[in-house]
Design a protein around this motif. Structure first.
Motif, PDB file in Angstrom:
ATOM      1  N   TYR A  80       0.863  -1.143   0.063  1.00 39.62           N
ATOM      2  CA  TYR A  80       0.120   0.163   0.169  1.00 39.62           C
ATOM      3  C   TYR A  80       0.787   1.140   0.122  1.00 39.62           C
ATOM      4  O   TYR A  80       1.664   1.484   1.018  1.00 39.62           O
ATOM      5  CB  TYR A  80      -1.036  -0.122   1.373  1.00 39.62           C
ATOM      6  N   ASN A  81       1.119   1.835  -1.209  1.00 38.74           N
ATOM      7  CA  ASN A  81       1.845   3.148  -1.252  1.00 38.74           C
ATOM      8  C   ASN A  81       1.142   4.229  -2.075  1.00 38.74           C
ATOM      9  O   ASN A  81       1.221   4.636  -3.014  1.00 38.74           O
ATOM     10  CB  ASN A  81       2.915   2.740  -2.219  1.00 38.74           C
ATOM     11  N   PRO A  82       0.439   4.921  -1.106  1.00 36.47           N
ATOM     12  CA  PRO A  82      -0.490   6.379  -1.937  1.00 36.47           C
ATOM     13  C   PRO A  82       0.429   7.406  -2.383  1.00 36.47           C
ATOM     14  O   PRO A  82       1.519   7.527  -1.647  1.00 36.47           O
ATOM     15  CB  PRO A  82      -1.392   6.480  -0.379  1.00 36.47           C
ATOM     16  N   THR A  83      -0.118   7.860  -3.318  1.00 38.98           N
ATOM     17  CA  THR A  83       0.753   8.886  -3.902  1.00 38.98           C
ATOM     18  C   THR A  83      -0.089  10.066  -4.045  1.00 38.98           C
ATOM     19  O   THR A  83       0.526  11.020  -4.866  1.00 38.98           O
ATOM     20  CB  THR A  83       1.146   8.315  -5.564  1.00 38.98           C
ATOM     21  N   SER A  84      -0.900  10.275  -3.453  1.00 38.64           N
ATOM     22  CA  SER A  84      -1.779  11.512  -3.455  1.00 38.64           C
ATOM     23  C   SER A  84      -0.984  12.436  -2.782  1.00 38.64           C
ATOM     24  O   SER A  84      -0.364  12.281  -1.824  1.00 38.64           O
ATOM     25  CB  SER A  84      -3.017  11.227  -2.677  1.00 38.64           C
ATOM     26  N   PRO A  85      -1.473  13.900  -2.963  1.00 46.19           N
ATOM     27  CA  PRO A  85      -0.601  14.837  -2.207  1.00 46.19           C
ATOM     28  C   PRO A  85      -0.689  14.960  -0.833  1.00 46.19           C
ATOM     29  O   PRO A  85       0.127  15.277  -0.210  1.00 46.19           O
ATOM     30  CB  PRO A  85      -1.608  16.198  -2.750  1.00 46.19           C
ATOM     31  N   VAL A  86      -1.840  14.273  -0.116  1.00 48.73           N
ATOM     32  CA  VAL A  86      -1.765  13.952   1.185  1.00 48.73           C
ATOM     33  C   VAL A  86      -2.363  12.766   1.466  1.00 48.73           C
ATOM     34  O   VAL A  86      -2.905  12.241   0.832  1.00 48.73           O
ATOM     35  CB  VAL A  86      -2.989  15.002   1.995  1.00 48.73           C
ATOM     36  N   ILE A  87      -1.708  12.158   2.509  1.00 50.03           N
ATOM     37  CA  ILE A  87      -2.233  10.612   2.966  1.00 50.03           C
ATOM     38  C   ILE A  87      -2.642  10.685   4.186  1.00 50.03           C
ATOM     39  O   ILE A  87      -2.506  11.326   5.380  1.00 50.03           O
ATOM     40  CB  ILE A  87      -1.024   9.851   3.078  1.00 50.03           C
ATOM     41  N   ARG A  88      -3.854   9.777   4.347  1.00 50.28           N
ATOM     42  CA  ARG A  88      -4.534   9.561   5.788  1.00 50.28           C
ATOM     43  C   ARG A  88      -4.245   8.267   6.217  1.00 50.28           C
ATOM     44  O   ARG A  88      -4.743   7.899   7.033  1.00 50.28           O
ATOM     45  CB  ARG A  88      -5.842   9.762   5.504  1.00 50.28           C
ATOM     46  N   ASP A  89      -3.483   7.496   5.720  1.00 47.26           N
ATOM     47  CA  ASP A  89      -3.013   6.254   6.067  1.00 47.26           C
ATOM     48  C   ASP A  89      -1.585   5.707   5.444  1.00 47.26           C
ATOM     49  O   ASP A  89      -1.032   6.183   4.582  1.00 47.26           O
ATOM     50  CB  ASP A  89      -3.859   5.016   5.017  1.00 47.26           C
ATOM     51  N   MET A  90      -0.872   5.327   6.573  1.00 52.76           N
ATOM     52  CA  MET A  90       0.420   4.969   6.481  1.00 52.76           C
ATOM     53  C   MET A  90       0.810   3.918   5.329  1.00 52.76           C
ATOM     54  O   MET A  90       0.051   2.968   5.347  1.00 52.76           O
ATOM     55  CB  MET A  90       1.263   4.549   7.704  1.00 52.76           C
ATOM     56  N   PRO A  91       1.864   3.844   4.635  1.00 56.41           N
ATOM     57  CA  PRO A  91       2.143   3.050   3.514  1.00 56.41           C
ATOM     58  C   PRO A  91       2.576   1.728   4.289  1.00 56.41           C
ATOM     59  O   PRO A  91       3.165   1.645   5.458  1.00 56.41           O
ATOM     60  CB  PRO A  91       3.317   3.589   2.924  1.00 56.41           C
ATOM     61  N   PHE A  92       2.719   0.566   3.836  1.00 55.52           N
ATOM     62  CA  PHE A  92       2.771  -0.861   4.348  1.00 55.52           C
ATOM     63  C   PHE A  92       3.151  -1.778   3.360  1.00 55.52           C
ATOM     64  O   PHE A  92       2.774  -1.710   2.048  1.00 55.52           O
ATOM     65  CB  PHE A  92       1.819  -1.217   5.103  1.00 55.52           C
ATOM     66  N   GLU A  93       3.958  -2.713   3.608  1.00 57.98           N
ATOM     67  CA  GLU A  93       4.342  -3.804   2.617  1.00 57.98           C
ATOM     68  C   GLU A  93       4.408  -5.008   3.567  1.00 57.98           C
ATOM     69  O   GLU A  93       5.102  -5.139   4.292  1.00 57.98           O
ATOM     70  CB  GLU A  93       5.601  -3.555   1.811  1.00 57.98           C
ATOM     71  N   ILE A  94       3.698  -5.962   3.000  1.00 51.24           N
ATOM     72  CA  ILE A  94       3.398  -7.316   3.923  1.00 51.24           C
ATOM     73  C   ILE A  94       3.686  -8.409   2.911  1.00 51.24           C
ATOM     74  O   ILE A  94       3.274  -8.382   1.686  1.00 51.24           O
ATOM     75  CB  ILE A  94       1.950  -7.585   4.466  1.00 51.24           C
ATOM     76  N   LEU A  95       4.586  -9.248   3.309  1.00 51.61           N
ATOM     77  CA  LEU A  95       5.237 -10.609   2.477  1.00 51.61           C
ATOM     78  C   LEU A  95       4.041 -11.532   2.586  1.00 51.61           C
ATOM     79  O   LEU A  95       3.773 -12.050   3.836  1.00 51.61           O
ATOM     80  CB  LEU A  95       6.619 -10.975   2.732  1.00 51.61           C
TER      81      LEU A  95
END
Length: 399
Positions: free
Chosen positions: A131-146
């Motif tokens: 999950y990697n948001p590229t919007s100007p503002v973010i409301r959720d932290m990026p994450f990466e789950i294997l």
């Protein structure tokens, strides 16, 4: 059977170096070693049933199959309504969603970035959920789950055998000739143009794709156009080429010009469409004011009711939405991503090439307005009550 032992379907065994000689194949027969008999007939460790092989948390669920993976993510963990745009399984996007979950349903053969690892005791398929948001503002932290699916490789030999059951009967399959599909140029009134045609640059060109029997409507099948592209050569592999239809029935050139669209017809064995005439950028350097073109199409027979694999979707510039020619708009939801492939029995990988035509770019010329006998779909007849639900209505009533 009285006294029968219930044994597991498989058991992971790691023999020591001292026991490897016992497992070497030989011509003569010999007794089963005591240590191996104890393993086979003893009480094996508890192994979870394959149907329960699901990695599950309160928010993310992974279900592993032999040929695909299903991931379900609760929408409630995200604060943004468009979080699905930034959620990827490797490189593949969310391909279904409802009011409660986002879904990523993909075959292991899909080019998403699945990593296959073969180990002595099991095979492993792994991939990252990002999950990697590229919007100007973010409301959720990026994450990466294997995420990982494990498939045991060692089985009891006596549970692997197959016992075929012979059944009588005769199966008949109708063989179609190589020329079962065809594509022809038409005028605005729907009449076939027998010879080569010359179009004025920017004016619409009309085509008709035909199924195996153009004169007879099928009661349970309909022709669909999977993809079409234009080249300046009869060779479909030549360059440059320009794609007008793709993704199993999406008129992608319709996002560029309103002249490119699927058109309603009176037969299930034909599909009409129009394309705004064009030339390749490099073609303007030729000394001739006319350039020759061919259109190459892949067609198939599918169900009468459109699906995401068999459809005819136009882009509506008034509402910025995809519309299915016959009204089942939800099947067009994948036109801006990746649509699933048709069933192998329905699809034909044969590329059909049209007769050539020319485009005159010496002048705009004169154009006579003609009212076609077949009309494109009228997007104004469809009403979406809540404009904020644009991204969700595509999935309603589209099983």
């Amino acid at each position: 059977m009285a006294g029968a032992k219930k044994l597991p379907k498989y058991l992971i065994v790691s023999p020591s170096n001292d026991h490897k000689e016992d497992l070497k194949p030989e011509k003569r027969t010999r007794a089963v070693p005591k240590w191996l008999k104890k393993v086979l007939l003893g009480i094996p460790p508890t192994i979870a049933d394959a149907a329960e092989a699901t990695q599950k948390t309160d928010s993310i669920e992974l279900l592993c199959y032999l040929d695909k993976v299903n991931i379900r993510i609760k929408r409630g963990i995200f604060k943004s309504n468009d979080a699905f745009k930034y959620l990827k399984l490797g490189t593949c996007p969310v391909n279904h969603r409802d009011n409660e979950y986002y879904f990523l349903l993909y075959s292991l053969t899909t080019d998403c970035g699945f990593h296959l690892e073969s180990l002595p005791d099991y095979s492993s398929i792994s991939i990252a959920l990002k999950y990697n948001p590229t919007s100007p503002v973010i409301r959720d932290m990026p994450f990466e789950i294997l995420l990982q699916c494990r498939y045991p490789r060692l089985f009891y030999s006596y549970t692997v055998g197959f016992h075929p059951e012979l059944q009588g009967g005769t199966f008949h399959k109708v063989l179609q000739p190589n020329s079962s599909f065809s594509i022809s140029s038409q005028d605005a009134l729907g009449n076939e143009i027998p010879g080569s045609e010359t179009y004025i640059l920017g004016h619409p060109m009309y085509f008709e794709a035909s199924g195996p029997d153009k004169t007879t409507d099928s009661a349970d099948e309909k022709i669909y156009i999977n993809k079409c592209f234009v080249t300046a050569s009869r060779d479909p592999t030549s360059q440059p080429k320009y794609t007008v239809i793709d993704n199993h029935g999406c008129m992608i050139d319709g996002k560029v010009t309103i002249q490119s669209k699927f058109l309603l017809g009176n037969s299930t064995s034909t599909q009409k469409f129009s394309v705004g005439s064009f030339i390749f950028k490099d073609g303007t350097s030729t000394t001739s004011p006319q350039v020759q073109f061919y259109i190459h199409c892949e067609m198939s027979l599918g169900p009468l009711t459109p699906t995401s694999s068999s459809k005819a979707c136009n882009y509506d510039h008034a509402t910025y939405k995809w519309r299915e020619l016959h009204g089942r708009d939800c099947v067009c939801a994948c036109c801006d991503s990746t649509c699933p492939s048709a069933h192998p029995k329905m699809a034909s990988k044969e590329i059909i090439t049209s007769k050539s035509w020319k485009v005159d770019f010496s002048s705009e010329g004169e154009f006579e307005e003609v009212d076609p006998q077949f009309n494109s779909f009228d997007a104004e007849t469809v009403n979406v009550e809540d404009p904020n639900m644009e991204g969700h209505t595509y999935f309603l009533n589209c099983d």
